[in-house]
Design an enzyme around this catalytic site. Structure first.
Site, mmCIF file in Angstrom:
data_model
loop_
_atom_site.group_PDB
_atom_site.id
_atom_site.type_symbol
_atom_site.label_atom_id
_atom_site.label_comp_id
_atom_site.label_asym_id
_atom_site.label_seq_id
_atom_site.Cartn_x
_atom_site.Cartn_y
_atom_site.Cartn_z
ATOM 1 N N LYS A 189 -88.221 -1.336 -10.604
ATOM 2 C CA LYS A 189 -88.910 -2.257 -12.228
ATOM 3 C C LYS A 189 -89.948 -2.761 -12.395
ATOM 4 O O LYS A 189 -90.268 -3.340 -11.526
ATOM 5 C CB LYS A 189 -87.403 -3.383 -12.339
ATOM 6 C CG LYS A 189 -87.604 -3.599 -14.110
ATOM 7 C CD LYS A 189 -86.620 -4.428 -14.016
ATOM 8 C CE LYS A 189 -86.565 -4.884 -15.508
ATOM 9 N NZ LYS A 189 -85.077 -5.716 -15.538
ATOM 10 N N SER A 202 -82.488 -5.307 -19.476
ATOM 11 C CA SER A 202 -84.153 -5.063 -19.416
ATOM 12 C C SER A 202 -84.204 -3.882 -18.727
ATOM 13 O O SER A 202 -85.644 -3.599 -18.242
ATOM 14 C CB SER A 202 -84.388 -5.966 -18.984
ATOM 15 O OG SER A 202 -84.554 -6.805 -18.024
ATOM 16 N N SER A 258 -78.647 -7.432 -17.441
ATOM 17 C CA SER A 258 -80.084 -6.975 -17.151
ATOM 18 C C SER A 258 -80.182 -5.235 -16.268
ATOM 19 O O SER A 258 -80.914 -4.620 -16.595
ATOM 20 C CB SER A 258 -81.451 -7.557 -16.997
ATOM 21 O OG SER A 258 -81.686 -8.351 -18.115
#
Length: 475
Positions: free
Chosen positions: A80, A157, A181
């Site tokens: 990420k 996220s 997330s």
């Protein structure tokens, strides 16, 4: 015939060891899958095919010598774009982050452990700006779609990581979780994700969101997550709050089953919203079937609820204060570049006082005590991961809902960031539109191995069978 990009990390390592296929072949397959799907889904902000193939070739030579570098040698992974990955910028979804003028020569702790174990880095995955919300879209990189329907959100996220794993663009990804997330996009995209106990996976640089923020594995199944956890829980002096590795690791005991475990099933998780959050009937049915599966495997299941008062106000105080800290250094010109929703919560966060913050900490501590007491009686708590399935991409909240912020539709995830407990999302079904549904497993702090063991038992019993993105999403 199963494509290499559809194999788990465990299967890839077994194949390398037997000589059935090579890291170069697996990496090429993952890169080809990215080429086939990226235009529709937008899971990556950067892909470095040349570097990945070079690392795969080095891994192949090690395997041929019988000298693999570690547990994940040659396995394609993604990271990420919140976590540092040496050799390229970490832009965090923001137009306010400048790539130039910085060497970008440092790995985050979990990334460093992956590198030591020979993993092949495919690239960086999408995130909302600074990871601030439960869906993945940003001013810098646009909207990330769902592998099952690109017009729907992948969640967030860590939405890019979830979409990548679901589509076969590498079986493993590193995500971050400050309020759900990794679990939110795992539920929406039909993969497995674990938010470990806080401190179990070292973090550096320290998150501005403080001890709400965790790094966790996003994988095809629980066995892959256990393997990844055995790597990324390695110690790192840069995180003063780290807990250190678990003796024996996470793969030991993974197959121990759930017989005799005391399981509390909270279908609505009484968060003070009229006795619990409203749950879509299709979600409720799928989660109940997963709970029945646990009972059929020998767990002692009863419907029981911790009786929590919804801690959303306390969470907002802590989360929005962290967001305000993220952008504190920005001038007015740069603030105009921010996601409008992020700008709003930053303004709200900046208005809180130190006493407001400490009052939220008091709520957090009381919640932790309540859950500690609850787990004296129950080994596991089971809830839906989310009360809904994926909605329209590009929106923070579902259309025509009464919610104003993403926390309105994630009532089952953020409480366990406040308490720092391990929590995982396991795919357990599809709704009538073919969209994935997740069930959440929660244990007491330090019970990460127990969560993985229960999730593995569900996978072995077929809970996620047939949950894969349809072919149209892979064009």
């Amino acid at each position: 015939m199963t494509e290499l990009s559809d194999l788990t990390a465990v299967q890839l390592v077994e194949g390398y060891a037997s000589g059935a296929f090579s890291p170069v072949e697996a990496t090429r397959a993952a890169l080809h899958r990215i080429e086939r799907t990226e235009g529709a889904v937008n899971a990556f902000v950067r892909v470095d095919a040349e570097d990945a193939l070079g690392r795969a070739a080095e891994s192949e030579r090690r395997w041929l010598r019988g000298e693999p570098a570690g547990l994940l040698d040659g396995v394609p992974v993604s990271v990420k774009d919140i976590l540092l990955l040496r050799g390229g910028p970490t832009l965090r979804g923001s137009r306010t982050v400048r790539a130039e003028g910085r060497a970008w020569e440092e790995d985050a702790p979990a990334v460093a452990r992956l590198r030591e174990h020979g993993a092949v880095f495919l690239g960086k995955t999408t995130t909302p700006e600074f990871g601030w919300k439960g869906v993945t879209d940003s001013p810098r990189h646009g909207v990330t779609g769902n592998p099952y329907d690109p017009g729907r959100t992948a969640g967030g996220s860590s939405g890019g990581s979830a979409a990548a794993v679901a589509l076969g663009a590498g079986p493993l990804s590193l995500g971050t979780d400050g309020g759900g997330s990794v679990r939110i996009p795992a539920s929406f995209c039909g993969i497995f994700a674990l938010k470990p106990t806080y401190g179990r996976v070292p973090i550096y640089p320290a998150s501005p969101f403080g001890t709400l923020a965790h790094v966790g594995p996003m994988t095809r199944d629980a066995a892959d997550a256990a393997l990844l956890m055995d790597v990324i829980t390695g110690p790192d002096w840069r995180d003063w709050s780290q807990l250190g590795p678990v003796p024996g690791g996470f793969r030991d005991g993974l197959g121990g089953g759930v017989a005799g475990l005391r399981v509390a099933y909270a279908p609505g998780l009484g968060t003070g919203r009229g006795g619990g959050a409203p749950v879509d009937p299709q979600v409720a049915d799928a989660v109940r079937r997963a709970v029945e599966l646990l009972a059929g495997l020998g767990a002692h299941v009863e419907e029981a609820d911790p009786g929590l008062t919804d801690p959303v106000d306390a969470f907002h105080t802590l989360w929005f204060s962290g967001a305000a800290r993220v952008v504190q250094h920005l001038g007015e010109e740069d603030r105009e570049l921010l996601d409008p929703g992020l700008r709003e919560v930053c303004e709200q966060g900046a208005a809180y006082s130190a006493l407001d913050y400490l009052a939220a900490v008091d709520v957090r501590m009381a919640l932790g005590v309540a859950m500690g007491r609850f787990h004296e009686r129950y080994d596991l708590l089971v809830t839906p991961t989310l009360p809904i399935t994926a909605f329209e991409a590009g929106a923070e909240v579902p259309k025509d809902s009464h919610h104003t912020r993403w926390t309105g539709w994630t009532p089952f995830t953020y409480p366990f960031n406040l308490t720092q407990q391990p929590a995982a999302s396991v795919p357990c079904g599809l709704d009538r539109d073919g969209l994935p549904i997740g069930v959440q497993l929660v244990a007491a702090r330090h019970g990460d191995a127990l969560v993985l063991r229960a999730a593995h038992a569900l996978y072995e019993a077929g809970v996620a069978d047939g949950i894969r993105p349809p072919a149209p999403a892979q064009r």
